[in-house]
Design an enzyme around this catalytic site. Structure first.
Site, PDB file in Angstrom:
ATOM      1  CB  SER A 146      63.357 -30.492  46.618  1.00 33.88           C
ATOM      2  OG  SER A 146      63.012 -29.196  46.182  1.00 33.88           O
ATOM      3  CG  ASP A 221      63.879 -30.058  38.753  1.00 33.96           C
ATOM      4  OD1 ASP A 221      63.043 -29.149  38.894  1.00 33.96           O
ATOM      5  OD2 ASP A 221      64.328 -30.734  39.703  1.00 33.96           O
ATOM      6  CG  HIS A 254      61.657 -31.083  41.654  1.00 31.41           C
ATOM      7  ND1 HIS A 254      62.994 -30.802  41.849  1.00 31.41           N
ATOM      8  CD2 HIS A 254      61.044 -30.772  42.824  1.00 31.41           C
ATOM      9  CE1 HIS A 254      63.183 -30.336  43.071  1.00 31.41           C
ATOM     10  NE2 HIS A 254      62.021 -30.320  43.695  1.00 31.41           N
TER      11      HIS A 254
END
Length: 276
Positions: A146, A221, A254
């Site tokens: 991320s 996600d 995620h």
């Protein structure tokens, strides 16, 4: 450097350490896994950069990397994501301030004094790792998740001679084009050239090159369409002739359930290039 803790794991030592950082002017905590090795051996180093709200502990506790690192003989280093301490400025939001350093050297007040994570992860901590651990600094690679994927991509693209492999899990690939890019404006000001140096897609458009990249992205996600935008990286790599392996993973989100599932694939990929 102070030792916070050590534990035996997978035929190696998982340690957590603290040191006074010249880059951030604070104490910083990081974790290092060192597999067993022959006396005098120097081992390749994989850097793992974590995402928003995380510390070194998230991947250390949930990343499931140690068995793979032990099998390949890899050191894995996991820094924190921002400076910490009462003197460090912060805001009451989860995606800016503490836990959200974005791996940049801030130039705007009040962030500039301590938020120097670019210098920390590219200069300060590597010097300590080279001095204190059996690390072969001629064989390094970098990966992240991320916000940390953003950091891994931008650092890897900026220092292509230093890192033999670059990969990411669900990275922010074009922060200047998504809402989270507000952090770059807050840290760096309105200078678009400064912001582009911390945007993987912009770096590639401006001429930065690596041979290849590996990216895994879950198609479930919740940040995919608004914040992550992997199609922008795919287009930039195609136009630049960079070999991108972009794997869209059905049903994955995620979280570290996603990361831990594909961590072995990434470490296999890094190990092959670190041995080359």
């Amino acid at each position: 450097m102070d030792t916070v803790s050590t534990a035996r794991a997978h035929g190696g030592v998982q340690g957590v350490y603290r040191h006074a950082s010249a880059a951030t002017s604070t104490d910083m905590t990081f974790s290092v896994f060192v597999p067993d090795h022959a006396p005098g051996a120097r081992l390749p180093v994989v850097w793992y950069l974590s995402g928003l709200t995380c510390t070194h502990a998230n991947v250390t506790d949930k990343g499931e990397y140690r068995a793979h690192c032990a099998r390949h003989g890899l050191i894995l280093v996991a820094p924190d994501t921002s400076p910490r301490g009462d003197e460090v400025p912060d805001e009451d939001r989860w995606d800016f301030g503490k836990g959200a350093g974005f791996y940049v050297d801030a130039s705007k007040s009040p962030w500039a004094t301590h938020y120097r994570m670019w210098s920390y992860v590219t200069q300060d901590l590597p010097a300590l790792i080279a001095a204190a651990f059996p690390a072969d600094m001629d064989r390094q690679s970098i990966m992240g998740h991320s916000m940390g994927g953003h950091g891994a991509l931008t650092i890897g693209l900026t220092f292509p001679q230093r890192f033999r492999a670059v990969s990411a899990f669900a990275p922010i690939v074009a922060p200047t084009q998504v809402p989270w890019g507000d952090a770059l404006t807050r840290y760096l000001g309105p200078d678009r050239a400064a912001q582009r140096r911390h945007d993987a897609v912009a770096l590639i458009e401006d001429g930065a090159r690596v041979k290849e990249l590996l990216v895994d992205q879950g198609d479930a996600d919740s940040f995919l369409t608004e914040q992550l935008r992997p199609e922008l990286l795919a287009r930039a790599c195609r136009d630049a002739g960079i070999e991108l392996t972009l794997r869209m993973q059905p049903g994955y989100d995620h979280s570290y359930h996603f990361i831990s599932t594909f961590m072995g694939d990434h470490l296999d990929w890094h190990a092959a290039r670190l041995r080359a």
